[in-house]
Design an enzyme around this catalytic site. Structure first.
Site, short mmCIF file in Angstrom:
data_model
loop_
_atom_site.label_atom_id
_atom_site.label_comp_id
_atom_site.label_asym_id
_atom_site.label_seq_id
_atom_site.Cartn_x
_atom_site.Cartn_y
_atom_site.Cartn_z
N LYS A 299 1.14 -1.14 -0.07
CA LYS A 299 -0.18 0.01 -0.22
C LYS A 299 0.87 1.25 -0.07
CE LYS A 299 -4.39 1.28 2.09
NZ LYS A 299 -5.40 1.25 0.93
N1 PMP Z 1 -7.78 -2.60 -3.27
C1 PMP Z 1 -7.26 -1.48 -3.09
C2 PMP Z 1 -6.39 -0.97 -4.48
C3 PMP Z 1 -7.39 -0.66 -1.90
O1 PMP Z 1 -7.11 0.59 -1.85
C4 PMP Z 1 -8.13 -1.31 -0.92
C5 PMP Z 1 -8.19 -0.52 0.42
N2 PMP Z 1 -6.99 -0.78 1.41
C6 PMP Z 1 -8.56 -2.58 -1.07
C7 PMP Z 1 -8.33 -3.36 -2.27
C8 PMP Z 1 -9.07 -3.52 0.10
O2 PMP Z 1 -8.20 -3.51 1.36
P1 PMP Z 1 -8.74 -3.89 2.70
O3 PMP Z 1 -9.81 -4.68 2.66
O4 PMP Z 1 -7.59 -4.31 3.34
O5 PMP Z 1 -8.99 -2.39 3.15
#
Ligand code: PMP
Length: 294
Positions: free
Chosen positions: A153
């Site tokens: 991320k």
């Molecule tokens: N894909 C992307 C590109 C994201 O930014 C997110 C948000 N973090 C997610 C998927 C979902 O991830 P999570 O369930 O860990 O929030």
């Protein structure tokens, strides 16, 4: 919206008023998008605030940092404890929490060793709202995993998300659905994607997506509720007009999709597996005992 004159932040070991903090305009994250972050939610429970899957989120933050050669001087437990303290100091329980690791003044193309750790929290509604969303297949693809660590991320990756989402909104849709470099459905700009056909759920495999913590929670819930779920590659053409579809993510939680490229999904949302999972997810986030590690 994000802060007022009483909001307190954690920044580099100190508790500071958000309104009194500043950063250098020469910082590397601002210029090049080289930083890492998380998006976490806490929920008000009868035992106090419960941060949903804090361990998984902070492990991912440390993983993202490691991939970008950034050293974070805190452990998962320390970050978790500081986040509970952050909620307490701000007097909020139902919160969106934004850890951001940004780098200081250095405009060379290598990671600055001046690492800053920020924890902020605010009250934030479900990201895509409570209404069903109309989605458009985006002309923008997710980054090729050979161009970056797509499962990390990283702040800079989000220019791709912003482009896709803005393009979809300008074309009259609520949100975009991005493909991978091979033309298969990957994910939304900030959420993973599932669809339903003949009582079974499908989502794409990992490799070209940010493997979400909410996505992993869907796998757990499907196992528990005996819902069939398969990871497979699929194209938008294959799934238009399927029975149902939804996005999942920390900010969006479980968000029902009404149509893809103006072709409606067949079932009404209340009759889908996605709807069942949205209720199960709400129960799950509230059931966790808070873990205080002061
Ligand atoms: N894909 C992307 C590109 C994201 O930014 C997110 C948000 N973090 C997610 C998927 C979902 O991830 P999570 O369930 O860990 O929030």
């Amino acid at each position: 919206m994000y802060f007022n004159e009483n909001t307190v932040l954690f920044l580099d070991g100190k508790w500071l008023k958000a309104s009194e903090t500043a950063t250098s305009l020469y910082n590397q994250t601002l210029h090049y998008g080289n930083g890492v972050f998380e998006g976490i939610r806490s929920y008000e429970t009868e035992h106090g605030p419960s941060i949903f899957k804090a361990k998984e989120h902070y492990e991912r933050l440390l993983y993202s940092a490691e991939k970008m050669y950034i050293d974070i001087p805190y452990t998962v437990d320390e970050l978790t404890a500081k986040t509970y303290k952050l909620l307490e100091l701000n007097g909020i329980q139902d919160a969106y929490i934004r850890p951001l690791v940004y780098l200081g003044e250095d405009l060379h193309l290598n990671p600055s060793s001046d690492v800053h750790v920020l924890l902020a929290a605010w009250e934030w509604d479900k990201y895509l709202g409570d209404q069903l969303v109309d989605v458009m297949t985006s002309p923008f693809q997710r980054p090729n995993p050979k161009s970056c660590f797509v499962d990390a991320k990283v702040t800079g990756h989000y220019s791709n998300s912003i482009l896709a989402s803005t393009d979809a909104k300008r074309k009259g849709f609520d949100e975009a659905l991005l493909l991978d470099m091979n033309g298969y459905v990957a994910e939304g700009p900030g959420a993973n994607f599932f669809y339903e056909k003949d009582n079974k759920l499908y989502t794409c495999p990992t490799g070209n997506i940010l493997p979400g913590i909410t996505r992993a929670t869907m796998f757990e819930l499907c196992e528990l509720l005996e819902i069939e779920l398969e990871e497979r590659f699929f194209t938008p053409e294959e799934i238009r007009g399927a029975d149902g579809a939804f996005f999942v993510g920390t900010a969006a939680e479980v968000a029902g999709i009404s149509s893809l490229d103006r072709v409606p999904f067949k079932l009404s949302w209340e009759d889908t597996i996605g709807f069942e999972l949205s209720k199960a997810y709400k129960r799950k986030v509230l059931e966790q005992e808070p873990v205080y590690i002061f």
